[in-house]
Design a protein around this motif. Structure first.
Motif, mmCIF file in Angstrom:
data_model
loop_
_atom_site.group_PDB
_atom_site.id
_atom_site.type_symbol
_atom_site.label_atom_id
_atom_site.label_comp_id
_atom_site.label_asym_id
_atom_site.label_seq_id
_atom_site.Cartn_x
_atom_site.Cartn_y
_atom_site.Cartn_z
ATOM 1 N N UNK A 1 65.648 -40.777 -18.289
ATOM 2 C CA UNK A 1 65.543 -39.487 -17.591
ATOM 3 C C UNK A 1 64.546 -38.571 -18.300
ATOM 4 N N UNK A 2 64.491 -38.635 -19.634
ATOM 5 C CA UNK A 2 63.494 -37.851 -20.369
ATOM 6 C C UNK A 2 62.090 -38.277 -19.931
ATOM 7 N N UNK A 3 61.876 -39.573 -19.772
ATOM 8 C CA UNK A 3 60.577 -40.059 -19.298
ATOM 9 C C UNK A 3 60.231 -39.497 -17.929
ATOM 10 N N UNK A 4 61.234 -39.421 -17.061
ATOM 11 C CA UNK A 4 60.987 -38.880 -15.714
ATOM 12 C C UNK A 4 60.738 -37.379 -15.756
ATOM 13 N N UNK A 5 61.388 -36.679 -16.673
ATOM 14 C CA UNK A 5 61.116 -35.236 -16.813
ATOM 15 C C UNK A 5 59.675 -35.029 -17.285
ATOM 16 N N UNK A 6 59.215 -35.866 -18.212
ATOM 17 C CA UNK A 6 57.848 -35.734 -18.732
ATOM 18 C C UNK A 6 56.802 -35.978 -17.640
ATOM 19 N N UNK A 7 57.141 -36.809 -16.660
ATOM 20 C CA UNK A 7 56.193 -37.095 -15.554
ATOM 21 C C UNK A 7 56.323 -36.082 -14.409
ATOM 22 N N UNK A 8 57.263 -35.149 -14.501
ATOM 23 C CA UNK A 8 57.575 -34.270 -13.382
ATOM 24 C C UNK A 8 56.752 -32.986 -13.408
ATOM 25 N N UNK A 9 56.980 -32.141 -12.404
ATOM 26 C CA UNK A 9 56.295 -30.845 -12.319
ATOM 27 C C UNK A 9 56.898 -29.804 -13.250
ATOM 28 N N UNK A 10 57.997 -30.135 -13.943
ATOM 29 C CA UNK A 10 58.667 -29.149 -14.800
ATOM 30 C C UNK A 10 58.035 -29.130 -16.198
ATOM 31 N N UNK A 11 57.646 -27.937 -16.685
ATOM 32 C CA UNK A 11 56.973 -27.861 -17.986
ATOM 33 C C UNK A 11 57.961 -28.037 -19.153
ATOM 34 N N UNK A 12 57.775 -29.115 -19.909
ATOM 35 C CA UNK A 12 58.701 -29.450 -20.993
ATOM 36 C C UNK A 12 58.458 -28.548 -22.196
ATOM 37 N N UNK A 13 59.554 -27.951 -22.702
ATOM 38 C CA UNK A 13 59.484 -27.023 -23.832
ATOM 39 C C UNK A 13 59.661 -27.731 -25.160
ATOM 40 N N UNK A 14 60.584 -28.685 -25.208
ATOM 41 C CA UNK A 14 60.854 -29.360 -26.471
ATOM 42 C C UNK A 14 61.621 -30.648 -26.226
ATOM 43 N N UNK A 15 61.548 -31.524 -27.226
ATOM 44 C CA UNK A 15 62.261 -32.796 -27.194
ATOM 45 C C UNK A 15 63.076 -32.880 -28.475
ATOM 46 N N UNK A 16 64.336 -33.264 -28.355
ATOM 47 C CA UNK A 16 65.238 -33.336 -29.501
ATOM 48 C C UNK A 16 65.823 -34.741 -29.528
ATOM 49 N N UNK A 17 65.786 -35.394 -30.701
ATOM 50 C CA UNK A 17 66.356 -36.740 -30.715
ATOM 51 C C UNK A 17 66.427 -37.359 -32.084
ATOM 52 N N UNK A 18 67.047 -38.537 -32.106
ATOM 53 C CA UNK A 18 67.099 -39.320 -33.336
ATOM 54 C C UNK A 18 65.690 -39.870 -33.613
ATOM 55 N N UNK A 19 65.385 -40.148 -34.898
ATOM 56 C CA UNK A 19 64.063 -40.633 -35.282
ATOM 57 C C UNK A 19 63.574 -41.814 -34.454
ATOM 58 N N UNK A 20 64.345 -42.904 -34.365
ATOM 59 C CA UNK A 20 63.854 -44.080 -33.632
ATOM 60 C C UNK A 20 63.615 -43.800 -32.143
ATOM 61 N N UNK A 21 64.402 -42.889 -31.569
ATOM 62 C CA UNK A 21 64.214 -42.547 -30.157
ATOM 63 C C UNK A 21 62.906 -41.786 -29.977
ATOM 64 N N UNK A 22 62.595 -40.912 -30.933
ATOM 65 C CA UNK A 22 61.330 -40.171 -30.856
ATOM 66 C C UNK A 22 60.148 -41.117 -31.085
ATOM 67 N N UNK A 23 60.317 -42.076 -32.011
ATOM 68 C CA UNK A 23 59.241 -43.047 -32.266
ATOM 69 C C UNK A 23 58.870 -43.800 -30.990
ATOM 70 N N UNK A 24 59.892 -44.127 -30.189
ATOM 71 C CA UNK A 24 59.680 -44.975 -29.014
ATOM 72 C C UNK A 24 59.164 -44.194 -27.811
ATOM 73 N N UNK A 25 59.106 -42.870 -27.941
ATOM 74 C CA UNK A 25 58.785 -42.034 -26.783
ATOM 75 C C UNK A 25 57.288 -41.797 -26.657
ATOM 76 N N UNK A 26 56.804 -41.891 -25.415
ATOM 77 C CA UNK A 26 55.405 -41.600 -25.136
ATOM 78 C C UNK A 26 55.349 -40.220 -24.482
ATOM 79 N N UNK A 27 54.959 -39.193 -25.273
ATOM 80 C CA UNK A 27 54.957 -37.827 -24.740
ATOM 81 C C UNK A 27 53.704 -37.103 -25.213
#
Lengths: 264, 264
Positions: B38-64
């Motif tokens: 769902x975070x991936x879908x929010x990043x692709x959406x029209x909504x402007x993302x303010x911040x991302x909060x997560x565990x280290x490995x989850x942030x490593x795997x994220x393309x943002x």
């Protein structure tokens, strides 16, 4: 009519409804119905009711045979016994009863569902509710499925698991192929439900069939290739690209609808 | 790329994800996405993302995008801030953005859903998930509906509420009849979904229509007579006598299926 007021939560006559959330021990031995609607369906079912527990007004409103003990409790007492606040205020407990045989079911059914690896109690409960509502005659359980008489299934099914016939295919010495061959021999057209976009449209897979057995696998992994190979056709519900497959009970409900539609 | 390790649960940079269960204050101002999908879908959406909060490995795997702040937290810190254990370990927060206008939606849509009095967030979320998956172009909200950007809706919809167009019919000065007249003027065939056994079979109600607006009311009360009178046809899904009506999202999913089927 036996009606007893109990105000001691430790009273052993309430043991059947003790610690319902903390342990599923009672679930395994018994059938537990919650709320007036489902309690009413349990009373009409083949399961022998042992006792009814509830608030005074709920017991007053209940139409039940006079020989079943009724235990009247307050909201506080029931919460202390059950382990959580039961605002619906009515429970009935029955002994489990033998299920039908597969042969008995196949003798009269025209539409059946066969589950493989469906462990989720909410999905099983919804499946019974929808199957009962949409003209499915019975549900057969293959390997790796959850317990149809688990308390949560009874609740989510709105009691339909107590009414709709079901049976377990014997997974211990009969192979999956042999079980499905039994259905084919009884004249059933075997249809696998799959998200595979290469599969046949559900409408074409069900068109013009007198007897249908619809195979449904777990959400996520789906049916095993083993099971699908033993069926006549693999059927899909058309989905938009890049979206998620449907919830299992929803996908099955669509197939139940299409089955009814194909018989119009 | 801004990535900051935060180990103080009181850090104000985590305020957007504070006490998520205890208050829906953040829900009203913001959009909260949970879990990698769902975070991936929010990043692709029209909504402007303010911040991302997560565990280290989850942030490593994220393309943002590199300009979005990322706050790395431990499971314990996140649980202390959010107020419960978030085992999925990844959250993104966006500002709300203006929704489309009804006119923009009507300009291109062929299949729309119109909701009346649907307050249940789980039903709204499931409706978005199923609508996106089954070719519905947009959802319009009439009177008395729940907030489509509520956290639970975002989760249950698997993020599809962030992608599928929706808009609110103006209930303050426009009457329900006038709103539906706007849809009829745009060429939509208006279909009420009802459990009424006297209604037209769903298949007949949808057959051969170029544009369809499917009206769905709340589970239980259903559509108001007011709304149904303004539609072209009342459609039913056939149900066995003595059973319960389908869950709202399930009934709607069956209608989405029939709509696709009618366009084959």
């Amino acid at each position: 009519m036996t009606r007893v007021l109990i105000d001691d939560p430790a009273d052993p006559r309430l043991d059947d409804v003790r610690d319902l959330n903390r342990s599923d021990a009672a679930d395994r031995r018994l059938v537990i119905a919650e709320g007036p609607l489902v309690v009413g369906r349990l009373l009409e079912s083949r399961f022998p009711v042992r006792s009814i527990v509830g608030f005074g007004p709920k017991l007053d409103a209940l139409d039940a045979p006079a020989d079943i003990p009724r235990y009247e409790v307050t909201r506080e007492t029931l919460a202390a016994v059950a382990g959580f606040d039961m605002h619906r205020g009515l429970l009935a407990v029955a002994d489990r009863a033998p299920e039908l045989s597969v042969e008995e079911i196949l003798a009269t059914a025209r539409t059946i569902v066969v589950l493989e690896g469906v462990g989720d109690h909410e999905n099983i409960g919804s499946m019974f509710r929808n199957a009962a509502g949409m003209g499915v005659d019975a549900i057969l359980f293959g390997n790796g499925c959850g317990d149809p008489l688990y308390r949560r299934v009874v609740r989510v099914s709105m009691g339909h698991v107590l009414r709709l016939p079901y049976a377990h295919l014997d997974g211990t010495y009969t192979t999956w192929q042999r079980s499905l061959a039994q259905l084919a021999d009884a004249g059933f057209h075997l249809v696998s439900l799959t998200p595979d976009p290469e599969a046949t449209h559900l409408a074409d897979a069900l068109a013009g069939k007198e007897k249908v057995a619809l195979l449904v696998g777990a959400e996520g992994p789906g049916l095993t290739e083993h099971a699908m190979r033993a069926t006549d056709v693999r059927a899909r519900i058309p989905m938009a690209p890049g979206t998620d497959s449907l919830n299992l009970a929803t996908a099955a409900a669509i197939a139940f609808y299409e089955r009814e539609r194909s018989l119009r």
